[in-house]
Design a protein around this motif. Structure first.
Motif, short mmCIF file in Angstrom:
data_model
loop_
_atom_site.label_atom_id
_atom_site.label_comp_id
_atom_site.label_asym_id
_atom_site.label_seq_id
_atom_site.Cartn_x
_atom_site.Cartn_y
_atom_site.Cartn_z
N SER A 100 0.74 -1.26 0.19
CA SER A 100 0.08 -0.01 -0.07
C SER A 100 0.90 1.23 0.13
CB SER A 100 -0.83 0.13 1.30
OG SER A 100 -0.44 0.62 2.50
N SER A 101 0.13 2.41 -0.24
CA SER A 101 1.08 3.58 -0.03
C SER A 101 1.35 4.08 1.37
CB SER A 101 0.25 4.93 -0.35
OG SER A 101 -0.54 4.71 -1.77
N PHE A 102 1.08 3.21 2.34
CA PHE A 102 1.61 3.40 3.70
C PHE A 102 2.16 2.18 4.32
CE2 PHE A 102 -2.21 6.11 2.63
CZ PHE A 102 -1.65 7.30 2.83
N GLY A 103 2.26 1.14 3.51
CA GLY A 103 2.83 0.02 4.09
C GLY A 103 1.84 -1.15 4.44
N PRO A 104 2.61 -2.33 4.77
CA PRO A 104 1.64 -3.50 5.05
C PRO A 104 0.95 -3.35 6.25
CG PRO A 104 3.98 -4.30 4.60
CD PRO A 104 4.03 -2.78 4.81
N TYR A 105 -0.38 -3.75 6.17
CA TYR A 105 -1.51 -3.98 7.30
C TYR A 105 -2.54 -4.57 7.12
CZ TYR A 105 -4.64 -0.77 4.84
OH TYR A 105 -5.40 -0.11 3.69
N ARG A 106 -3.09 -5.25 8.24
CA ARG A 106 -4.08 -6.07 8.43
C ARG A 106 -5.24 -5.55 9.25
NH1 ARG A 106 -0.61 -11.25 10.69
NH2 ARG A 106 0.50 -11.54 8.60
N THR A 107 -6.58 -5.69 8.96
CA THR A 107 -7.64 -5.22 9.56
C THR A 107 -8.84 -6.29 9.73
OG1 THR A 107 -8.56 -3.99 7.81
CG2 THR A 107 -7.29 -2.70 9.02
N VAL A 108 -9.50 -6.46 10.86
CA VAL A 108 -10.54 -6.98 10.92
C VAL A 108 -11.74 -6.05 11.14
CG1 VAL A 108 -11.86 -8.67 12.41
CG2 VAL A 108 -9.71 -9.30 11.86
N TRP A 109 -12.92 -6.08 10.48
CA TRP A 109 -14.06 -5.29 10.58
C TRP A 109 -15.15 -6.36 11.50
CZ3 TRP A 109 -15.10 -2.45 5.37
CH2 TRP A 109 -13.73 -1.82 5.16
N ASP B 276 -3.87 -4.03 12.61
CA ASP B 276 -2.61 -4.35 13.24
C ASP B 276 -1.83 -3.76 11.94
OD1 ASP B 276 -0.21 -5.68 13.44
OD2 ASP B 276 -1.08 -7.53 13.74
N ALA B 277 -0.98 -2.44 12.40
CA ALA B 277 -0.59 -1.49 11.36
C ALA B 277 0.21 -0.84 11.88
CB ALA B 277 -1.63 -0.78 10.62
N PRO B 278 1.16 -0.35 11.30
CA PRO B 278 2.21 0.84 11.89
C PRO B 278 1.47 2.05 12.39
CG PRO B 278 3.07 0.12 9.64
CD PRO B 278 1.74 -0.70 9.96
N ARG B 279 0.47 2.40 11.66
CA ARG B 279 -0.36 3.53 12.32
C ARG B 279 -1.57 3.11 12.19
NH1 ARG B 279 2.60 8.44 13.12
NH2 ARG B 279 0.78 9.39 13.50
N VAL B 280 -2.74 3.03 12.98
CA VAL B 280 -3.96 2.61 12.68
C VAL B 280 -4.79 3.66 11.88
CG1 VAL B 280 -6.22 2.34 13.87
CG2 VAL B 280 -4.34 1.49 14.84
N GLU B 281 -4.51 4.78 11.85
CA GLU B 281 -5.12 5.93 11.11
C GLU B 281 -4.77 5.84 9.65
OE1 GLU B 281 -1.65 8.38 13.22
OE2 GLU B 281 -3.09 6.40 13.64
N HIS B 282 -3.68 5.07 9.38
CA HIS B 282 -3.29 4.93 7.85
C HIS B 282 -3.50 3.63 7.32
CE1 HIS B 282 -1.42 8.80 8.53
NE2 HIS B 282 -0.28 8.26 9.09
N ASP C 244 -5.20 15.49 -0.47
CA ASP C 244 -4.45 16.54 -0.20
C ASP C 244 -2.89 16.17 -0.18
OD1 ASP C 244 -2.70 18.19 1.66
OD2 ASP C 244 -4.57 18.73 2.85
N ARG C 245 -2.10 16.61 -1.06
CA ARG C 245 -0.74 16.04 -1.43
C ARG C 245 0.04 16.23 0.08
NH1 ARG C 245 2.29 12.64 -3.79
NH2 ARG C 245 0.73 12.90 -5.78
N ASP C 246 -0.06 17.57 0.47
CA ASP C 246 0.74 17.60 1.94
C ASP C 246 0.24 16.59 2.82
OD1 ASP C 246 2.25 19.89 0.52
OD2 ASP C 246 0.90 21.33 1.58
N GLU C 247 -0.71 16.40 3.12
CA GLU C 247 -1.20 15.39 4.11
C GLU C 247 -0.88 13.98 3.71
OE1 GLU C 247 -3.43 12.14 5.73
OE2 GLU C 247 -3.56 12.79 3.53
N PHE C 248 -0.80 13.72 2.42
CA PHE C 248 -0.39 12.43 2.06
C PHE C 248 0.96 12.14 2.09
CE2 PHE C 248 1.44 9.96 -1.62
CZ PHE C 248 0.83 8.78 -1.39
N ASP C 249 1.87 13.07 1.73
CA ASP C 249 3.27 13.02 1.87
C ASP C 249 3.64 12.99 3.37
OD1 ASP C 249 3.65 13.11 -0.70
OD2 ASP C 249 4.07 15.47 -0.85
#
Length: 251
Positions: A50-59, A72-78, A231-236
């Motif tokens: 992904s753009s923000f690295g590997p992650y897993r989620t359960v919904w 299960d992610a480096p940053r939940v919000e990403h 938002d390019r700045d937020e994304f970067d």
């Protein structure tokens, strides 16, 4: 024919770039959605790339309609909460373990809340024909709205309900979901915090999260999704944050 276990294991972790300019993306697999006869709904997302690295989620959706996403992610919000969090009553971090115990059988374990979830996908002669054809189509075939609509109608004809492959996420991001291979869930059992969720079922209407429909029957899918960068700045800044944060796991 390669099994779901073989295909999913072949997707290697990466912080990559979207196939279209000025988009953020995820690539991987998961259970698009799985309704149970108890009124609960589970979903799984495993995105090694992904753009923000590997992650897993359960919904999880409870019978009252409240959604939770556990990441299960480096940053939940990403992770998935970036797009679906505004529709949830709870978003949080958790450890999520995955094990293919057979070519078509997957076991999911989560620590908080506790979850033991097993599922097996069915063999389908129709999907055995459709999946290689779908996977062979170029990413550019997802640009024309007419071809996206054709895929939505095909999913409806397969009993998945009125799905929308493109639309606005609860976060406001305009998303395009691009499943390339799909497998029906044949059997499943799940115990969440000591509660048996019952047996898989097919609903008359698609369950929704923030107005976004999930399948009316259990489906495991392999593919990717894209969202135009708002938002390019937020994304970067988000990418810099993820790269500076020690990973919780490597799917």
């Amino acid at each position: 024919m390669r099994s779901p276990a073989t295909l999913t294991r072949a997707i290697h972790p990466d912080v990559g770039e979207a196939p279209w300019p000025d988009h953020e993306y995820v690539r991987g697999w998961g259970v698009f959605g799985l309704p149970f006869d108890s009124g609960h709904v589970l979903a799984l997302r495993v995105f090694p790339q992904s753009s923000f690295g590997p992650y897993r989620t359960v919904w999880h959706r409870d019978p009252a309609g409240r959604w939770s996403i556990h990441a299960d992610a480096p940053r939940v919000e990403h992770a998935c909460p970036r797009y679906y969090g505004p529709a949830c009553a709870h978003v949080g971090a958790s450890r999520i373990g995955l094990e293919w115990t057979g070519p078509r059988t997957l076991r999911v374990r989560m620590d908080e809340p506790t979850l033991v979830w097993t599922l097996t996908t069915a063999r389908s002669s129709l999907l055995a024909v459709l999946n290689p054809l779908s996977a062979a189509l170029p990413v550019s075939s997802w640009r024309p709205r007419a071809l996206v609509r054709t895929r939505e109608l095909l999913a409806q004809g397969l009993g998945m309900g009125r799905l929308q492959m493109s639309g606005v996420m609860p976060s406001g991001h305009a998303g395009l979901l691009m499943p390339q291979r799909m497998y029906f869930v044949r059997t499943s059992s799940a115990v969440l915090d000591g509660v048996d969720l019952g047996s898989p079922t097919r609903l008359g209407d698609c369950p929704e999260i923030g107005g976004v429909p999930l399948p009316a029957r259990g489906v495991l899918a392999i593919g990717q999704a894209l969202w135009p960068i708002r938002d390019r700045d937020e994304f970067d800044n988000a990418r810099r944050d993820v790269r500076a944060t020690p990973g919780r796991s490597t799917p």
